[in-house]
Design a protein around this motif. Structure first.
Motif, mmCIF file in Angstrom:
data_model
loop_
_atom_site.group_PDB
_atom_site.id
_atom_site.type_symbol
_atom_site.label_atom_id
_atom_site.label_comp_id
_atom_site.label_asym_id
_atom_site.label_seq_id
_atom_site.Cartn_x
_atom_site.Cartn_y
_atom_site.Cartn_z
ATOM 1 N N MET A 92 0.846 -1.187 0.000
ATOM 2 C CA MET A 92 0.000 0.000 0.000
ATOM 3 C C MET A 92 0.883 1.239 0.000
ATOM 4 S SD MET A 92 -3.021 -1.070 2.690
ATOM 5 C CE MET A 92 -1.853 -1.653 3.921
ATOM 6 N N ARG A 93 0.432 2.270 -0.697
ATOM 7 C CA ARG A 93 1.218 3.492 -0.803
ATOM 8 C C ARG A 93 0.271 4.678 -0.890
ATOM 9 N NH1 ARG A 93 3.389 6.516 -5.153
ATOM 10 N NH2 ARG A 93 5.276 7.656 -4.569
ATOM 11 N N ALA A 94 0.595 5.743 -0.176
ATOM 12 C CA ALA A 94 -0.205 6.958 -0.210
ATOM 13 C C ALA A 94 0.716 8.165 -0.258
ATOM 14 C CB ALA A 94 -1.126 7.040 1.003
ATOM 15 N N GLU A 95 0.242 9.212 -0.908
ATOM 16 C CA GLU A 95 1.041 10.418 -1.053
ATOM 17 C C GLU A 95 0.119 11.621 -0.982
ATOM 18 O OE1 GLU A 95 3.855 10.561 -4.348
ATOM 19 O OE2 GLU A 95 3.110 12.560 -4.828
ATOM 20 N N ALA A 96 0.526 12.637 -0.239
ATOM 21 C CA ALA A 96 -0.255 13.867 -0.121
ATOM 22 C C ALA A 96 0.693 15.056 -0.171
ATOM 23 C CB ALA A 96 -1.053 13.888 1.174
ATOM 24 N N SER A 97 0.262 16.111 -0.818
ATOM 25 C CA SER A 97 1.078 17.317 -0.910
ATOM 26 C C SER A 97 0.174 18.538 -0.862
ATOM 27 C CB SER A 97 1.899 17.331 -2.203
ATOM 28 O OG SER A 97 1.058 17.367 -3.336
ATOM 29 N N TYR A 98 0.754 19.628 -0.361
ATOM 30 C CA TYR A 98 0.023 20.896 -0.303
ATOM 31 C C TYR A 98 0.989 22.027 -0.608
ATOM 32 C CZ TYR A 98 -2.772 24.823 1.266
ATOM 33 O OH TYR A 98 -3.462 26.002 1.309
ATOM 34 N N GLY A 99 0.516 22.991 -1.396
ATOM 35 C CA GLY A 99 1.359 24.119 -1.750
ATOM 36 C C GLY A 99 0.573 25.406 -1.825
ATOM 37 N N ASN A 100 1.262 26.478 -2.253
ATOM 38 C CA ASN A 100 0.577 27.754 -2.365
ATOM 39 C C ASN A 100 -0.485 27.712 -3.461
ATOM 40 O OD1 ASN A 100 2.446 27.535 -4.389
ATOM 41 N ND2 ASN A 100 3.417 29.494 -4.031
ATOM 42 N N TYR A 101 -1.304 28.731 -3.517
ATOM 43 C CA TYR A 101 -2.478 28.791 -4.387
ATOM 44 C C TYR A 101 -3.457 27.667 -4.057
ATOM 45 C CZ TYR A 101 0.696 31.818 -6.966
ATOM 46 O OH TYR A 101 1.586 32.805 -7.306
ATOM 47 N N ASP A 102 -3.457 27.229 -2.787
ATOM 48 C CA ASP A 102 -4.328 26.142 -2.342
ATOM 49 C C ASP A 102 -4.201 24.914 -3.237
ATOM 50 O OD1 ASP A 102 -5.346 27.294 -0.062
ATOM 51 O OD2 ASP A 102 -6.966 28.311 -1.137
ATOM 52 N N THR A 103 -2.965 24.612 -3.598
ATOM 53 C CA THR A 103 -2.689 23.443 -4.424
ATOM 54 C C THR A 103 -2.524 22.223 -3.537
ATOM 55 O OG1 THR A 103 -1.559 24.809 -6.067
ATOM 56 C CG2 THR A 103 -1.108 22.445 -6.118
ATOM 57 N N TYR A 104 -3.294 21.192 -3.817
ATOM 58 C CA TYR A 104 -3.122 19.959 -3.065
ATOM 59 C C TYR A 104 -3.329 18.750 -3.971
ATOM 60 C CZ TYR A 104 -8.246 19.421 -2.815
ATOM 61 O OH TYR A 104 -9.564 19.273 -3.126
ATOM 62 N N SER A 105 -2.712 17.672 -3.571
ATOM 63 C CA SER A 105 -2.783 16.432 -4.332
ATOM 64 C C SER A 105 -2.843 15.263 -3.362
ATOM 65 C CB SER A 105 -1.568 16.291 -5.257
ATOM 66 O OG SER A 105 -1.567 15.054 -5.917
ATOM 67 N N ILE A 106 -3.724 14.328 -3.629
ATOM 68 C CA ILE A 106 -3.862 13.112 -2.817
ATOM 69 C C ILE A 106 -3.838 11.914 -3.757
ATOM 70 C CG2 ILE A 106 -5.302 11.847 -1.193
ATOM 71 C CD1 ILE A 106 -6.519 14.510 -0.347
ATOM 72 N N LYS A 107 -2.953 10.983 -3.464
ATOM 73 C CA LYS A 107 -2.796 9.804 -4.309
ATOM 74 C C LYS A 107 -2.639 8.572 -3.419
ATOM 75 C CE LYS A 107 -0.266 12.726 -7.560
ATOM 76 N NZ LYS A 107 0.978 12.903 -8.345
ATOM 77 N N ALA A 108 -3.247 7.482 -3.829
ATOM 78 C CA ALA A 108 -3.163 6.241 -3.047
ATOM 79 C C ALA A 108 -3.207 5.041 -3.985
ATOM 80 C CB ALA A 108 -4.295 6.159 -2.026
ATOM 81 N N ALA A 109 -2.535 3.985 -3.598
ATOM 82 C CA ALA A 109 -2.516 2.767 -4.410
ATOM 83 C C ALA A 109 -2.368 1.553 -3.504
ATOM 84 C CB ALA A 109 -1.368 2.805 -5.426
ATOM 85 N N ILE A 110 -2.941 0.468 -3.938
ATOM 86 C CA ILE A 110 -2.823 -0.813 -3.238
ATOM 87 C C ILE A 110 -2.717 -1.917 -4.273
ATOM 88 C CG2 ILE A 110 -5.347 -1.002 -3.044
ATOM 89 C CD1 ILE A 110 -4.894 -2.588 -0.460
ATOM 90 N N ASP A 111 -1.829 -2.852 -4.046
ATOM 91 C CA ASP A 111 -1.711 -4.005 -4.941
ATOM 92 C C ASP A 111 -1.285 -5.218 -4.137
ATOM 93 O OD1 ASP A 111 1.378 -4.721 -5.580
ATOM 94 O OD2 ASP A 111 1.184 -2.570 -5.235
ATOM 95 N N GLY A 112 -1.542 -6.364 -4.681
ATOM 96 C CA GLY A 112 -1.189 -7.607 -4.013
ATOM 97 C C GLY A 112 -1.874 -8.798 -4.663
ATOM 98 N N PRO A 113 -1.624 -9.984 -4.140
ATOM 99 C CA PRO A 113 -2.199 -11.198 -4.739
ATOM 100 C C PRO A 113 -3.653 -11.407 -4.329
ATOM 101 C CG PRO A 113 -0.824 -11.775 -2.874
ATOM 102 C CD PRO A 113 -0.706 -10.287 -3.028
ATOM 103 N N ILE A 114 -4.470 -11.837 -5.263
ATOM 104 C CA ILE A 114 -5.823 -12.318 -4.978
ATOM 105 C C ILE A 114 -5.800 -13.830 -4.848
ATOM 106 C CG2 ILE A 114 -8.185 -12.505 -5.854
ATOM 107 C CD1 ILE A 114 -7.841 -9.844 -7.199
ATOM 108 N N VAL A 115 -5.191 -14.489 -5.817
ATOM 109 C CA VAL A 115 -4.890 -15.916 -5.741
ATOM 110 C C VAL A 115 -3.384 -16.046 -5.849
ATOM 111 C CG1 VAL A 115 -5.249 -18.192 -6.742
ATOM 112 C CG2 VAL A 115 -7.086 -16.474 -6.853
#
Length: 451
Positions: A169-192
């Motif tokens: 699992m991985r998540a990333e968040a950032s915030y900057g001027n001009y009310d700039t923000y970014s949220i990113k998330a990912a998950i991977d793994g085996p099902i079988v």
């Protein structure tokens, strides 16, 4: 017309977590990591590839805070990656000075861009986010033999991250001027385990914009995007695997802030801006204004809208005789609505009121070649032959409001392209090799223009 640029200040936090077993098995030793590329349609060390190629893996992307594909120009020599002037969703790449900034779909891109082996027939939606990307390869110089049609200046190949054998699992968040923000998330793994793996990645980016419109009071050149990608990796055995991905992008970013270059220019550091007036054109209309940097006086600021769907399937089948079959199938659908104040002033001179373009693309590539061993020996012959087909169509409706009168314009184009290609490399010794290759392409285009 001039487009303002600004660097944003941002604070970024990244959280990555794998299974406890994987963390416990990590080694404290460090060494040189071998970079594997697929510039010649087989996995091989970058040191063995006689092509000028820059490979940027996931670690380099994170280390250099690369968020979008255009950020790669900061670490890639002789490469310029910028969005076209009127939209932030289309990329205008230049490699060694060769490229094309035109957004018109009738002009084929000079730099081939592909995602998981699927060539993008138009630049609509090509300014991609790189959060879920495993590696990006930038190839310089003509690549027409293996990389396909319309790559006289080079190619940009993006490979997304495949599901792993363990939960990650991985998540990333950032915030900057001009009310700039970014949220990113990912998950991977085996099902079988050892058979089927899956992944899911989602991301959103928002910004108020850094260009102030003095006429309407709105903030322009902002960002409002959301995207998602789902993938499945089916490994039937050691010889056969199938990787399926589906992508979605929604971009409702506002217009980019344009300024009429005849209005004003920025002065030297510490000096005031200089007023430029074209007496024959702008002065009689009262449009000679003193717009400062990051300011505009556009009177038409309606928003834009882009929606992209795409799917890709990569099948690899290795035969016991040292031969591998590869199939790459792709489909892409894009619907873009743009609104642009073409004149960039507070006067209702030229407005692109509802520029709508619909793109539909299907492609299929089948290759047969020697297995991708990754290492070579004297006397070894490596080869690949293949066929390629793409069926792409676009429809563009572009009414222009010129001095209060609407001028309609409509264009449609259907493209069918067929190609056969092959390349062989004979390794004379560990240091010398000889290659020969060729590609035959047939394009069929049908263009219909209505005014």
């Amino acid at each position: 017309m001039e487009l303002d640029h600004v660097r944003r200040l941002a604070v970024c936090a990244v959280l990555s977590m794998t299974s406890a077993l994987a963390a416990a098995q990590s080694s404290g030793s460090a060494g040189l990591e071998e970079i594997v590329v697929t510039a010649r349609k087989r996995a091989e060390s970058i040191q063995d590839v006689p092509v000028s190629v820059t490979a940027v893996n996931q670690a380099a992307i994170e280390r250099n805070f690369i968020a979008r594909i255009e950020d790669l120009q900061q670490i890639t020599p002789n490469v310029t990656l910028e969005p076209v002037s009127i939209t932030s969703s289309a990329l205008a790449p230049y490699i060694r000075g060769i490229g094309n900034r035109a957004q018109e779909p009738v002009q084929d891109p000079a730099i081939a861009i592909s995602v998981d082996g699927v060539y993008l027939a138009t630049i609509v939606g090509s300014a991609l986010d790189v959060f879920d990307v495993e590696q990006i390869e930038i190839l310089r110089g003509p690549q027409g033999t293996l990389q396909g049609r319309n790559s006289p200046g080079g190619a940009i190949n993006m490979r997304t991250r495949r599901p792993g054998d363990e939960l990650h699992m991985r998540a990333e968040a950032s915030y900057g001027n001009y009310d700039t923000y970014s949220i990113k998330a990912a998950i991977d793994g085996p099902i079988v385990p050892e058979l089927l793996g899956a992944k899911l990645a989602v991301m959103t980016s928002q910004s108020d914009g850094y260009v102030e419109d003095l006429t309407t009071g709105e903030d322009l050149s902002g960002q409002d995007t959301i995207a998602a990608r789902v993938g499945f990796l089916l490994t039937l055995n050691d010889s056969v695997d199938l990787y399926l991905t589906a992508d979605y992008l929604k971009d409702e970013s506002p217009q980019r802030g344009l300024r009429n270059t005849a209005s004003s220019i920025a002065g030297l550091p510490g000096q005031p801006d200089v007023l430029l007036c074209n007496p024959a054109v702008l002065a009689p209309l009262g449009a000679c204004v003193t717009d400062r940097k990051y300011k505009t006086t556009m009177d038409f600021t309606a928003g834009n809208d882009l929606e992209v769907w795409s799917v890709a399937a990569n099948l690899n089948w290795s035969f016991g005789s040292g031969i591998e079959l590869t199939s790459v199938t792709g489909y892409r659908d894009a619907d873009e609505l743009q609104r642009v104040d073409v004149d960039g002033t507070f006067l209702p001179l030229l407005h692109s009121i509802d520029r709508r373009m619909k793109v539909d693309q299907f492609s299929q590539e089948i290759r047969l070649g020697s297995s991708r061993s990754g290492s070579f020996s004297a006397g070894q012959l490596d080869w690949v032959v293949g066929v390629y087909y793409v069926d792409s169509s676009w429809e563009l409706s572009q009414p222009i409001d010129a001095f209060g009168s609407v001028i309609p314009a409509h264009r449609e184009q259907d493209l069918k392209s067929y190609a056969g290609f092959g390349q062989a490399t004979y390794h004379i010794s560990d240091r010398w090799s000889a290659s020969i290759g060729g590609r035959q392409t047939k394009d069929e285009k049908d263009l219909d223009v209505t005014f």
